[in-house]
Write a protein that holds these residues in place. Structure first.
Motif, PDB file in Angstrom:
ATOM      1  N   LYS A  50       0.849  -1.193   0.000  1.00 32.33           N
ATOM      2  CA  LYS A  50       0.000   0.000   0.000  1.00 32.33           C
ATOM      3  C   LYS A  50       0.884   1.242   0.000  1.00 32.33           C
ATOM      4  O   LYS A  50       1.893   1.295   0.712  1.00 32.33           O
ATOM      5  CB  LYS A  50      -0.882   0.047   1.266  1.00 32.33           C
ATOM      6  N   GLY A  53      -3.772  11.538  -2.353  1.00 33.60           N
ATOM      7  CA  GLY A  53      -4.013  11.246  -0.937  1.00 33.60           C
ATOM      8  C   GLY A  53      -4.735   9.925  -0.722  1.00 33.60           C
ATOM      9  O   GLY A  53      -5.108   9.591   0.401  1.00 33.60           O
ATOM     10  N   ASN A  54      -4.950   9.142  -1.784  1.00 30.22           N
ATOM     11  CA  ASN A  54      -5.638   7.849  -1.651  1.00 30.22           C
ATOM     12  C   ASN A  54      -4.626   6.760  -1.301  1.00 30.22           C
ATOM     13  O   ASN A  54      -3.503   6.768  -1.802  1.00 30.22           O
ATOM     14  CB  ASN A  54      -6.310   7.452  -2.978  1.00 30.22           C
ATOM     15  N   ILE A  55      -5.068   5.821  -0.459  1.00 27.41           N
ATOM     16  CA  ILE A  55      -4.216   4.667  -0.147  1.00 27.41           C
ATOM     17  C   ILE A  55      -4.514   3.601  -1.204  1.00 27.41           C
ATOM     18  O   ILE A  55      -5.664   3.153  -1.323  1.00 27.41           O
ATOM     19  CB  ILE A  55      -4.531   4.084   1.255  1.00 27.41           C
ATOM     20  N   THR A 102       0.530   5.844  -0.509  1.00 22.74           N
ATOM     21  CA  THR A 102      -0.365   6.995  -0.686  1.00 22.74           C
ATOM     22  C   THR A 102      -0.041   7.617  -2.028  1.00 22.74           C
ATOM     23  O   THR A 102       1.122   7.909  -2.318  1.00 22.74           O
ATOM     24  CB  THR A 102      -0.132   8.032   0.436  1.00 22.74           C
ATOM     25  N   VAL A 106       6.298  10.522  -2.497  1.00 21.51           N
ATOM     26  CA  VAL A 106       5.061  10.163  -3.197  1.00 21.51           C
ATOM     27  C   VAL A 106       5.432   9.847  -4.641  1.00 21.51           C
ATOM     28  O   VAL A 106       6.238  10.555  -5.239  1.00 21.51           O
ATOM     29  CB  VAL A 106       4.082  11.370  -3.173  1.00 21.51           C
TER      30      VAL A 106
END
Ligand code: SF4
Ligand code: SF4
Length: 441
Positions: free
Chosen positions: A85, A91-93, A87, A342
């Protein structure tokens, strides 16, 4: 030629001089990529690889049986280290495939190369676009093959390419138009054939004269494609705004461009379509502006999907001492990041770094009913009223007053003298209506 435009909108500072003359160059090849398995609007994908697998550059690593989706490909040759998992920039996992890069890349996408469109019918073009994982590269990430799959009861007469790039700071579409105009035209012709549309138009804001000239030269011999100059105004690149400006057609509330016979795509998306058809190259890299007063050496790079944005920032000279806020995308519709760890995805067109004096924290004050937000809204909504409904969970009223037509362009927040974060509340309002609709179905 008169520059066309839509009604309302705003004129923010564009700040494109930081990178507009910086040619695209390849970013350093990453030692590791972290590739999120959802980089499109639509169904989530299933990984086709597992830990320890060797993968080639361009190999499909995730897909789904759903129609509305776009597969994902390895952006380096290497070894799958893990699936975990992460991000994403929104901002979504999400699940992501982590690939440790091998010494060298070997392209192995399984896509055939075609020098011309003559031997391809519309269904085969749509299939190539799908298999290459192409999505809208202006940020929306809607699967392109779905956009050009026209239902039997609809007809399309125009494909419009969005070369407006109306978001301040960003200059990647500009550079692609200056550097790769022939690829854009090839991609546009492919999209026209896929959608069975006889005519194409490339809309470009008048603050990009080099791009206008470059694209005009590229279409000089084409009798069914033209370049249209647009007024520099935000959000000129919105689908509905483009269609209104160029064709004078109004997309009905809750409707789609298809309802008025139009398909809209981004210029960089068209170049990606050309890469897929001519070079058998899936969408595993894209261009990005790394810009803003908080960056030491603003520039335009082509990076592999899944590259850490912190590495891209380093390649652009790193952050300045007074850097205060990092946004992926542009300042109007981009997403603020808490840190630089990110991965960049297919829709990441910019990394914008603002300095302290640009991000003073404003405390919102009460609404003074000045109606500036209403005058700015390109969708003719009543932002202040919608925000009141959203704050008070008045879902029926939100729906009745068309909150779902909000394109989240941020124009209302930008002009609000009381600094009320209107878009934030509008997004929540839209989510409330969507939740109600899901319950009803
Ligand atoms: S209400 Fe939505 S569409 Fe209208 S200006 Fe605000 S963000 Fe843009
Ligand atoms: S712009 Fe701001 S202060 Fe003016 S009416 Fe809209 S919400 Fe109120």
């Amino acid at each position: 030629m008169k520059a066309l435009t839509f009604k309302q909108g705003i004129h923010p500072e564009y700040n494109k001089d930081l990178t507009k003359d910086k040619p695209l160059k390849n970013a350093k090849r990453p030692e590791e990529v972290i590739i999120p398995l959802k980089q499109h609007i639509g169904a989530p994908l299933k990984a086709l690889v597992k830990k320890g697998d060797q993968v080639d550059l361009g190999q499909k690593i995730a897909d789904s049986d759903s129609f509305v989706c776009a597969p994902i490909h390895a952006s380096v040759s290497g070894t799958v280290k893990e699936i975990r998992k992460v991000t994403d920039p929104g901002g979504n996992i999400v699940d992501a495939v982590v690939i440790e890069a091998a010494e060298e890349d070997k392209l192995n996408s399984g896509l055939e190369k075609h020098d011309s469109l003559d031997q391809l019918d519309s269904a085969s073009i749509r299939k190539i676009i799908r298999e290459a994982g192409i999505v809208g590269m202006g940020g929306a990430m809607f699967p392109t093959h779905v956009k050009v799959s026209i239902p039997d009861d609809k007809e399309v007469d125009y494909v419009i390419l969005n070369g407006a790039e109306c978001e301040p700071y960003l200059t990647v579409d500009h550079r692609v138009m200056v550097e790769r105009p022939k690829s854009i035209v090839f991609g546009l012709k492919a999209l026209m054939k896929a959608a069975d549309a006889p005519k194409g138009i490339i809309g470009i804001e008048e603050n990009k004269p080099e791009a206008i000239e470059s694209m005009q030269d590229a279409v000089a011999e084409e009798n069914n494609i033209e370049v249209q100059t647009l007024e520099t105004k935000y959000p000129q690149g919105g689908e509905k705004m483009l269609i209104e400006a160029i064709l004078g057609r109004e997309v009905p509330a809750g409707g789609l461009p298809l309802d008025v016979g139009v398909v809209v795509n981004n210029t960089s998306t068209a170049a990606a379509v050309a890469d897929a058809i001519r070079d058998g190259k899936p969408l595993y890299e894209r261009s990005i502006s790394i810009t803003g007063r908080g960056i030491n050496s603003p520039q335009n790079l082509i990076y592999r999907i899944g590259t850490n944005i912190g590495d891209l920032v380093e390649e652009a000279g790193g952050l300045k001492e007074d850097a205060a806020k990092v946004i992926t995308g542009g300042p109007m519709m981009g997403a603020a990041q808490k840190h630089l760890n990110v991965p960049g995805v297919k829709g990441t067109s910019g990394i914008l770094v603002l300095v302290r004096e640009e991000v003073e924290n404003y405390e919102p004050s009460p609404c003074i009913n000045c109606a500036k937000c209403v005058d700015a809204c390109p969708m003719f909504l009543m932002p202040t009223q919608l925000v009141n409904y959203a704050k008070n969970d008045m879902v029926d009223e939100l729906e009745e007053w068309q909150v779902l037509s909000c394109i989240e362009c941020g124009s209302c927040s930008f002009v609000c003298p009381a600094k009320i974060p209107l878009v934030h509340h509008l997004r929540l309002g839209k989510a409330q209506v969507m939740a109600k609709k899901r319950e009803e179905n």
